[in-house]
Design an enzyme around this catalytic site. Structure first.
Site, mmCIF file in Angstrom:
data_model
loop_
_atom_site.group_PDB
_atom_site.id
_atom_site.type_symbol
_atom_site.label_atom_id
_atom_site.label_comp_id
_atom_site.label_asym_id
_atom_site.label_seq_id
_atom_site.Cartn_x
_atom_site.Cartn_y
_atom_site.Cartn_z
ATOM 1 N N GLY A 192 0.812 -1.198 0.000
ATOM 2 C CA GLY A 192 0.000 0.000 0.000
ATOM 3 C C GLY A 192 0.848 1.252 0.000
ATOM 4 N N CYS A 193 0.188 2.375 -0.221
ATOM 5 C CA CYS A 193 0.904 3.649 -0.349
ATOM 6 C C CYS A 193 1.496 4.100 0.979
ATOM 7 C CB CYS A 193 -0.022 4.708 -0.929
ATOM 8 S SG CYS A 193 -1.637 4.808 -0.140
#
Lengths: 342, 342, 342, 342
Positions: A145-146
């Site tokens: 994920g970011c």
């Protein structure tokens, strides 16, 4: 060279960015583009920024499952990748941009996301110690994920170098709105977010266990961290301010050197010169992470700040980087460390 | 292939975007980067989005004049290109992103900019009738401004097709702030512009004569137009709403067809499907212009709307497109019609 | 009622917001408006949002010193208030929105700002324990900075209640650009800040000693904290994410209750209902601070988030609140807790 | 003084701004707040910027119909006011912020909005010739839309003074996103709008007949106009660029003088000094309209630019201004011409 890539969830922001990158990739052809709720719509209705896809129409996910793609990207909301992945042939290479296969611990997954765990795949952050080879040898990749990418790449070097304690790490990460996806919600309307800053899911965000897993792997012991995400008024970009309690003997130069040593030769992680701090805007549209760190004597904390494009290195760029590794291509093919500015 | 390009004014926004494009161009190497007030500074201090220029330092313009570059881009404030250009060897190819060489009429230049006219070069908008061949045959190109590109490409087809009168054209064009450059001015501070829309230089903007010149060339008779620029709160992007009085027999389909016919086969001008209107955001970072038009029966006007990235097709992208033509390279080399979104 | 207020630095953002508030204040008339570099200019050229000041012209600071105002606000860059204040008559009430008189310790002032210390005035944050009475009894008030207001009001209750350790506090505070003032700087251009998030002055920001002073006063012992400011793309607003190491026995309910008890009856500090987190946008144009807190069991930290308008409660609103107290007026006169949204 | 006001549609942006204004109105108490889909929710969940409404809960519209309010504001989507209005007692004063009762011509209403016409009420734009007295004498007011207010107040004076032809007027108006309302739509997400400019409903926007009606009333003959709305990346604010073909003898001074004469003494319409053009940001949160005009000799057009806050003078402020007139209160009660800036 004959690699055809299909994309599930191609109508979302992560999927759209992936399409843009694939259009510029010299060795990959774009196959089926699936998007269940948009199936039947012209791709350029959803992505008017991609005129070269004029004439293409979204298919449904079943068409993707039946296609003969060599490489499949899953850019689906969490909870949806598992079923699709299970229906795919063994041999096909798959990169999941979603959360379903990121956590090794089913209990952690259930606490963070609810529902049944779809299983654990190779974690696709090539810059973590040992990760690159594991990715190259896999046919199933869970792209991070970011927030975890920004947080882990900031703190991994100082943990690995033994500069900070593994407990009581802190991350406050401000993110652009595209990280929240493309579904219609009142709290994500432009009118709501444009002049706003707001903390959300304080202490409960589903990305915390993923960050903890990545950093525990680096530290060799379980880490603990507080994680506070902040929604900020920009379409793309994350700025993560991370810290940990310094161990004896640490100073600013030691911190900086640990970052530089960790990322020497990395094409996409750039340690800034001392005195310069990362700017999210400098990473827009690219696959770069910018990092800088220091030691704060007053608080006794090491502080590391990182910036990236949440749809680039935080999603589609990283997924493509992993795909390049899986395919035996140069890791940087079709990717750039340059951002669009201003 | 051995083409080395130097850039004057490389610290500005147009210059910076050009550097980004040149870094991705397969046939051009980056030579001297000149920037008088920033001479001696690391390039990445000014352009942290371009980490691959780490280690490069800005030179002064004299160094550029003395360099052996094959191709020189001038990205200087208006009034400064003339002197630099005069000092360059005859043989070198030069593209001026500034205004100095755009207007054929010295009197028009003096009225718009003041000072002495530096002379007129080949106008670098390849999509205008006959322009492509002229550009390919030139060694001196005056690349058009951002407003003129948006306005001219919107109105040229309906003028050329005889759908509108040449007088009483109107253009209201909203632009992102980077069009105003990178110099420190209070009225361009983020605090001032972020929640603002403001008209400026109403009826007096220096780009009007350039638009009139381009459109008069297309119409075959002098055109008259009102031009109102609006400063809008985004870093990049122009949306131009253009109109003209319809001549008899015009309807929406005729307008749309004129646009499609004019731009069939153009790699960078995209006529949207009927019912879809241009969005500036869809052009970010690319070299595309999106256009759409209709006939408004109530007012009797043809309305054409165009969108582009003022630093892309409105400046650096167009300059590179012209350079490709001059060099005999495929026109699209190192350029893309895809934008970054969201 | 005959109170005339003069303002030095009336052309800046803090000064301008103060003028807006004074125009709506029923008991204060606006006297001399001084602004050295803008002296002679119409006020509405600088503040077009204040049409009721049409006809007013900025004076210079000397005119203010010689005026017979009952109340003087100093909204000057740091280092400039001291000299002006020294020239004012003893009897006049003065509120300094700048930093010059905030720190009690001359050495701390010198380290943070350089130059000579102008002396220490009553610190104007009425919601801190005991502060309200001190302010009412003073004729010289140092109104706090925007970051210190957000940070101190977040952490004071949990320190006062003994819920967190006084050392190793952390503050990561994102701020709109108006906090950086109205001077022309390239790094504050709209083009630079609009799609950006950047950390700056990490560990070295001049507001840290002010926060430490305020919180040490509350804690009764010296506190230590790390402070990381982040520039965010909005004109106004601060969101401060603050934390401290929880002492035994703390849980989310205890934290929330400490906040509610501390601010019961406060007109401008609002503790949100559990589950709701502060939004900067909800405070725009008003004098409110929104706070919420919790206990994060995984990290063992208490986390408190606050939001305010940096030009409102973070500058001009707070200054007027203090002036009301000094004048014996109801504290809320001419102020509101309501914000403008969206 | 005992006036109680109820609001239908109180959860929307127009309704929310009205609540903010009513909280500051000295002569009006806030009664029932109805919001069908939000009925039962705390008001501050939807409007966290209004903490003084803590404890209030949205009712449904039936409760409003049965209430004994003296004054009712309808802030409903178009098509919904008619039924509610029909159920209200004759005597109660009603201001409709929606479109249902604005157009006199049922056929025009049907073309613009579809469905059955709910009837025509007094048009609530006090600054139009003769309007103020009509409003004061009415118990039913149709408050104008945001685009019509900006456009009509710009063009009315030059039409009334005979400076422009009544046909071929043009309006290009850029608006902030709150004008599109608070419903969850993908095209209004922050990610979509933040870096974008887009034209929409070109030639077909439902506000055009309303503008034409207002201006035809002023001109004494039917006018024709083209109207192009542009969605711009700011929460609030409209900037309308309007033009008409100049009649003989017109020059810039004549235009300016017509504007000044038309609005002399108006508390909320401000004609800027020559050379200064309206800024949307200068009107934020207030009830002011800023206008400026000129004559453009090259095109032969008169150009008038106006700016306002679409939720202020473009919606809630104007509605309250009309209510003040109906109630016999000073027209400016509870309203301000000052905006919040920056």
């Amino acid at each position: 060279m004959g690699v055809t890539a299909a994309v599930a969830g191609a109508s979302g922001y992560g999927g759209g960015e992936l399409l843009r990158l694939l259009l510029g990739h010299p060795d990959i052809e774009i196959g089926i583009l699936a998007a269940n709720t948009s199936a039947g719509l012209p791709v350029t209705d959803v992505h008017p920024n991609l005129p070269d896809l004029e004439g293409r129409v979204f298919a449904d996910t079943q068409a993707l499952v039946e296609s003969k793609a060599d490489l499949i990207f899953l850019a689906l909301p969490h909870g949806q990748s598992g079923a699709v992945a299970a229906a795919l042939p063994q041999g096909v290479r798959v990169v999941d941009l979603g959360a379903d296969h990121r956590l090794a611990d089913p209990a952690a997954w259930a606490r963070a996301y609810g529902g049944e765990h779809a299983g654990s795949w190779t974690y696709g952050m090539p810059e973590l110690p040992g990760a690159r080879a594991r990715i190259a040898a896999s046919t199933r990749i869970a792209a991070p994920g970011c927030y975890p990418t920004a947080s882990s790449l900031a703190l991994a070097p100082v943990l690995a170098a033994g500069l900070v304690e593994p407990r009581d790490l802190t991350v406050v990460a401000a993110s652009g709105t595209s990280g929240a996806g493309r579904s219609a919600k009142v709290n994500l309307l432009g009118s709501e977010v444009m002049a706003d800053l707001t903390a959300y899911k304080v202490g409960t965000h589903q990305h915390r266990p993923e960050i903890a897993q990545a950093l525990s792997g680096v530290a060799g012991v379980p880490v603990s961290l507080s994680f506070t995400p902040v929604l900020a008024p920009l379409p793309r970009g994350i700025l993560a301010t991370c810290s940990g309690r310094a161990l004896p003997g640490v100073d600013a130069e030691v911190v900086h050197e640990a970052l530089r040593a960790a990322y020497a030769g990395e094409p996409f992680v750039r340690v800034l010169r001392p005195g310069r701090w990362p700017r999210a805007a400098a990473t827009l549209g690219g696959n770069a992470v910018h990092v800088q760190g220091t030691y704060d004597a007053e608080s006794g904390r090491v502080i590391v700040v990182s910036a990236l494009d949440n749809l680039g290195k935080g999603a589609a760029g990283q997924a493509l980087q992993c795909a390049n590794l899986m395919l035996g291509l140069p890791e940087t093919t079709g990717l750039t460390a340059q951002g669009i500015a201003p």
